[in-house]
Structures are given as C-alpha cells and as structure tokens.
Design an enzyme around this catalytic site. Structure first.
Site, PDB file in Angstrom:
ATOM      1  CB  SER A  94      -0.902   0.021   1.238  1.00 16.19           C
ATOM      2  OG  SER A  94      -1.544   1.267   1.397  1.00 16.19           O
TER       3      SER A  94
ATOM      4  CE1 TYR B 180      -4.671  -2.164   4.414  1.00 19.31           C
ATOM      5  CE2 TYR B 180      -3.382  -0.158   4.115  1.00 19.31           C
ATOM      6  CZ  TYR B 180      -4.135  -1.187   3.591  1.00 19.31           C
ATOM      7  OH  TYR B 180      -4.349  -1.255   2.235  1.00 19.31           O
TER       8      TYR B 180
END
Length: 231
Positions: free
Chosen positions: A146, A160
C-alpha cells in the site's frame, strides 16, 4: 497486447469482489484459468459465474487463507482444480472496523486480524504455492502492499501500515529465494481504489482524498487488474 500468460493457471485470494474481482477478471481476459478464493462463498460463486459466462475457466476455493490448514487446502484445491498453479495474487485482507485508532488505543485483536489477513496470508499462500511453481519451472507471485507504506504512513492505521510494510520485506526476500527457479515475486502499492468501502465515504472525505491526487480521482479496480496481469 499479448502478455504471454494465456493457458496459465492463477489463484487470486480475496477474489470475490472489489480489487480481487478486477484482478481475476483481467487475468481471465488474458486466457488465464482462475481460482477464486474468498471467505464469502456466495460472492465468490457469483464472480465465478460471471467469468464463466465470458468463456473463462474458473474454480472456487473457499477458505480463510490466514489459517495455515485452510491456506494449504485452498492452494491445493486451486492447483488440483486447474491442473497446475503458475500465478498467485495475494489480495486477501481486512479493514474497515479494525482501523481508525492510534496504536495506544488499538485493541490487540484488531492488530492481530490485520496482520493475519494481510501479511500472514501472503506468507502462507506463497509458501504453499511455490512448490507447484518450482515444479513447473515458472511462477509469478504478486503481493499487495500500500501507499500507506511508500507514502510515509498516516495516523490510525498502525496495524495496516505494519502489515503492508512487512509484505514489502517478504516480497524482496522471497524474490531472491525463488528467482533461480523461474519464479518472480513482486508487490504493488495502490493508493485509494474505488471499491465498496470507498463508496461509503462521505462526499467531504472523498473530496479531500481526490484533491490530493494529481489526477483528481480515485484509482479504478480495473487499473489494478491490468497491472496484475502485466506482472
């Protein structure tokens, strides 16, 4: 463009909807036989039916790939159902209610589920897929990181960001471990992609996010799918 992957067999984890569905669709459009993994059997079967209607060869492998036994079964079912396994797209993950709290306020269970569904599942599926690829003398593993990592992170997603950073480390190391067998390992790092989750954002939040993007819009799932097919 002929990407040279027609006739190959792929497993896409988290492939029932959103980005995973777009990835499975892009691979099928290139003539790849696809195994769709998800924990949602109804959604997975619906996506499989759509792709079959377009002439694709598709099997479904339901299971939680963050669990060792389940991941081994899913990879085995994919290989058995398709007759081989050449491509693995590690897309499975979780988000939503498990995000949004600073590290000091985050429940340990929220840390665990994000690390497990993103990082642990990537490790497990790769571990179990590599022997099939090594036997074939060909393999492509594409992991999902990401821009939260490449862009420096943001508050509220410690779990995350840690998982996605771990995926980059895993990718770099595995690439060196298996490259000699004809297997490549890459990672993509998308920003905000227009999915069901993004669609639930308020208009104000959407405006802030798109305002930070030079294109002035969200990435579309099919754009990620095209990148996956290329890699």
């Amino acid at each position: 463009m002929d990407l040279g992957i027609a006739g190959k067999a792929a497993l896409v984890t988290g492939g029932a909807r959103g980005i995973g569905k777009a990835e499975a669709t892009a691979l099928a459009a290139e003539g790849v036989a696809v195994a769709i993994n998800d924990i949602d059997a109804v959604a997975a079967e619906a996506t499989a039916a759509e792709l079959r209607a377009g002439g694709a060869t598709v099997v479904v492998a339901i299971g939680d790939v963050s669990d060792e036994t389940s991941a081994a079964r899913v990879v085995g079912e994919a290989a058995a159902g398709l007759g081989a396994l050449h491509i693995l797209v590690n897309n499975a993950g979780a988000g939503g209610k498990y995000l949004g709290r600073h590290a000091a306020d985050m429940a340990v269970a929220d840390w665990d589920i994000i690390l497990n569904t993103h990082l642990r599942s990537t490790f497990l599926c790769s571990k179990f897929a590599v022997p099939f690829m090594r036997e074939a003398g060909y393999g492509r593993i594409v992991n999902t990181s990401s821009m939260n990592v490449t862009g420096g992170g943001r508050p509220g997603v410690t779990n995350y960001s840690a998982a996605k950073a771990g995926i980059i480390g895993l990718t770099r190391t595995m690439a060196k471990e298996v490259g000699g067998f004809g297997v490549t390992v890459n990672a993509i790092a998308p920003g905000y992609v227009e999915t069901e989750l993004i669609a639930s954002f308020s208009a104000a939040k959407r405006a802030v996010i798109t305002g930070q993007n030079p294109l002035g819009r969200f990435c579309q799932p099919h754009e990620v799918g095209a990148l996956i097919a290329y890699l």
